[in-house]
Design a protein around this motif. Structure first.
Motif, PDB file in Angstrom:
ATOM      1  N   PRO A   1       0.813  -1.222   0.000  1.00  0.00           N
ATOM      2  CA  PRO A   1       0.000   0.000   0.000  1.00  0.00           C
ATOM      3  C   PRO A   1       0.848   1.274   0.000  1.00  0.00           C
ATOM      4  N   THR A   2       1.468   1.566  -1.119  1.00  0.00           N
ATOM      5  CA  THR A   2       2.425   2.670  -1.229  1.00  0.00           C
ATOM      6  C   THR A   2       1.863   3.987  -0.700  1.00  0.00           C
ATOM      7  N   ASP A   3       0.663   4.365  -1.119  1.00  0.00           N
ATOM      8  CA  ASP A   3       0.094   5.648  -0.683  1.00  0.00           C
ATOM      9  C   ASP A   3      -0.155   5.679   0.815  1.00  0.00           C
ATOM     10  N   GLU A   4      -0.612   4.571   1.374  1.00  0.00           N
ATOM     11  CA  GLU A   4      -0.891   4.530   2.805  1.00  0.00           C
ATOM     12  C   GLU A   4       0.398   4.571   3.631  1.00  0.00           C
ATOM     13  N   VAL A   5       1.445   3.972   3.112  1.00  0.00           N
ATOM     14  CA  VAL A   5       2.716   3.924   3.848  1.00  0.00           C
ATOM     15  C   VAL A   5       3.489   5.233   3.703  1.00  0.00           C
ATOM     16  N   TYR A   6       3.626   5.716   2.469  1.00  0.00           N
ATOM     17  CA  TYR A   6       4.472   6.882   2.201  1.00  0.00           C
ATOM     18  C   TYR A   6       3.708   8.192   2.044  1.00  0.00           C
ATOM     19  N   GLY A   7       2.384   8.133   1.911  1.00  0.00           N
ATOM     20  CA  GLY A   7       1.595   9.338   1.658  1.00  0.00           C
ATOM     21  C   GLY A   7       1.576  10.297   2.835  1.00  0.00           C
ATOM     22  N   ASP A   8       1.300  11.552   2.530  1.00  0.00           N
ATOM     23  CA  ASP A   8       1.267  12.601   3.552  1.00  0.00           C
ATOM     24  C   ASP A   8       0.239  12.307   4.637  1.00  0.00           C
ATOM     25  N   THR A   9       0.561  12.724   5.838  1.00  0.00           N
ATOM     26  CA  THR A   9      -0.373  12.705   6.956  1.00  0.00           C
ATOM     27  C   THR A   9      -0.343  14.091   7.595  1.00  0.00           C
ATOM     28  N   GLU A  10      -1.389  14.433   8.320  1.00  0.00           N
ATOM     29  CA  GLU A  10      -1.475  15.757   8.951  1.00  0.00           C
ATOM     30  C   GLU A  10      -0.788  15.809  10.301  1.00  0.00           C
ATOM     31  N   ARG A  11      -0.299  14.677  10.744  1.00  0.00           N
ATOM     32  CA  ARG A  11       0.348  14.611  12.062  1.00  0.00           C
ATOM     33  C   ARG A  11       1.628  13.788  11.930  1.00  0.00           C
ATOM     34  N   PRO A  12       2.511  13.863  12.921  1.00  0.00           N
ATOM     35  CA  PRO A  12       3.694  13.009  12.900  1.00  0.00           C
ATOM     36  C   PRO A  12       3.285  11.544  13.074  1.00  0.00           C
ATOM     37  N   GLU A  13       3.796  10.695  12.214  1.00  0.00           N
ATOM     38  CA  GLU A  13       3.541   9.257  12.300  1.00  0.00           C
ATOM     39  C   GLU A  13       4.823   8.503  12.015  1.00  0.00           C
ATOM     40  N   ILE A  14       4.772   7.211  12.226  1.00  0.00           N
ATOM     41  CA  ILE A  14       5.910   6.345  11.928  1.00  0.00           C
ATOM     42  C   ILE A  14       5.413   5.101  11.223  1.00  0.00           C
ATOM     43  N   ARG A  15       6.284   4.558  10.363  1.00  0.00           N
ATOM     44  CA  ARG A  15       6.037   3.288   9.705  1.00  0.00           C
ATOM     45  C   ARG A  15       7.283   2.428   9.916  1.00  0.00           C
ATOM     46  N   LEU A  16       7.084   1.224  10.419  1.00  0.00           N
ATOM     47  CA  LEU A  16       8.154   0.242  10.522  1.00  0.00           C
ATOM     48  C   LEU A  16       7.866  -0.819   9.478  1.00  0.00           C
ATOM     49  N   ILE A  17       8.873  -1.182   8.695  1.00  0.00           N
ATOM     50  CA  ILE A  17       8.669  -2.101   7.581  1.00  0.00           C
ATOM     51  C   ILE A  17       9.732  -3.192   7.596  1.00  0.00           C
ATOM     52  N   THR A  18       9.279  -4.430   7.392  1.00  0.00           N
ATOM     53  CA  THR A  18      10.182  -5.558   7.204  1.00  0.00           C
ATOM     54  C   THR A  18       9.513  -6.572   6.294  1.00  0.00           C
ATOM     55  N   CYS A  19      10.223  -7.619   5.982  1.00  0.00           N
ATOM     56  CA  CYS A  19       9.673  -8.720   5.190  1.00  0.00           C
ATOM     57  C   CYS A  19       8.987  -9.712   6.124  1.00  0.00           C
ATOM     58  N   GLY A  20       8.150 -10.564   5.559  1.00  0.00           N
ATOM     59  CA  GLY A  20       7.485 -11.578   6.369  1.00  0.00           C
ATOM     60  C   GLY A  20       6.768 -12.588   5.506  1.00  0.00           C
ATOM     61  N   GLY A  21       6.035 -13.444   6.173  1.00  0.00           N
ATOM     62  CA  GLY A  21       5.283 -14.463   5.460  1.00  0.00           C
ATOM     63  C   GLY A  21       6.173 -15.591   4.996  1.00  0.00           C
ATOM     64  N   GLU A  22       5.741 -16.223   3.921  1.00  0.00           N
ATOM     65  CA  GLU A  22       6.450 -17.370   3.370  1.00  0.00           C
ATOM     66  C   GLU A  22       7.696 -16.924   2.600  1.00  0.00           C
ATOM     67  N   PHE A  23       8.740 -17.748   2.669  1.00  0.00           N
ATOM     68  CA  PHE A  23       9.974 -17.451   1.955  1.00  0.00           C
ATOM     69  C   PHE A  23       9.966 -18.171   0.622  1.00  0.00           C
ATOM     70  N   ASP A  24      10.209 -17.437  -0.452  1.00  0.00           N
ATOM     71  CA  ASP A  24      10.275 -18.004  -1.803  1.00  0.00           C
ATOM     72  C   ASP A  24      11.746 -18.284  -2.119  1.00  0.00           C
ATOM     73  N   HIS A  25      12.131 -19.559  -2.059  1.00  0.00           N
ATOM     74  CA  HIS A  25      13.533 -19.929  -2.276  1.00  0.00           C
ATOM     75  C   HIS A  25      13.980 -19.634  -3.702  1.00  0.00           C
ATOM     76  N   ALA A  26      13.078 -19.763  -4.666  1.00  0.00           N
ATOM     77  CA  ALA A  26      13.440 -19.485  -6.065  1.00  0.00           C
ATOM     78  C   ALA A  26      13.796 -18.013  -6.255  1.00  0.00           C
TER      79      ALA A  26
END
Length: 184
Positions: free
Chosen positions: A143-168
């Motif tokens: 969700p690019t807009d939700e993660v990086y889009g402007d907000t009217e207040r100070p916010e934070i986003r923490l991002i990492t990988c998760g879920g199933e690992f695709d070995h290929a």
């Protein structure tokens, strides 16, 4: 007589429009805003995750740079996002694992609404955020807009990988996203 009367009237108007001598001058408006305060570290106490922050930019393909995978305990701040404490979403990225080790955000999926995230800044201050949402989404649905889009207040986003690992692909299929607002 008429030119003299006109001159006296003009001087009277000028004198009436001038501010009295004891009236303070208006405060000057700052010409340039203060520079943002660089974040130095992140702490997520609920999952025992604490790291210094390296600055991250963009890769040549215009994707967001990530911290070095050979240092999986290192988190990074995306310097093209607002600094923590400024209006908008400050972006902090970290690895779930790397180099055959757990990463700084190995337990990020365990974070809950109401948990605290703290950011230490170069001026010695600490900015605290309260988590209000945690989600795991396929990378294909990021969700690019939700993660990086402007907000009217100070916010934070923490991002990492998760879920199933695709070995290929040598990559995880999902992202774990944590959203926080400035704690009051």
């Amino acid at each position: 007589m008429r030119p003299l009367l006109a001159l006296l009237c003009l001087l009277g108007l000028v004198a009436c429009s001038a501010a009295p001598a004891d009236t303070p001058a208006p405060s000057p408006v700052a010409a340039t805003p203060q520079a943002p305060v660089t974040p130095l570290w992140v702490d997520v106490p609920s999952i025992d995750a604490r790291s210094t922050l390296v600055q991250l930019g963009l890769n040549a393909d215009r994707t967001v740079e990530v911290p070095p995978v050979d240092k999986p305990m290192q988190a990074g701040w995306y310097r093209n996002s607002p600094a923590p404490g400024e209006n908008g979403p400050a972006i902090v990225l970290g690895h779930v694992d790397g180099n055959d080790q757990q990463g700084i955000f190995w337990r990020l999926r365990e974070v809950k609404s109401g948990d605290r995230v703290e950011i230490g800044r170069a001026d010695g201050s600490v900015v605290a955020f309260e988590v209000y949402k945690v989600e795991q989404l396929p990378k294909a649905s990021f969700p690019t807009d939700e993660v990086y889009g402007d907000t009217e207040r100070p916010e934070i986003r923490l991002i990492t990988c998760g879920g199933e690992f695709d070995h290929a692909e040598n990559s995880y299929l999902d992202n774990i996203l944590v959203y926080g607002k400035l704690a009051t």
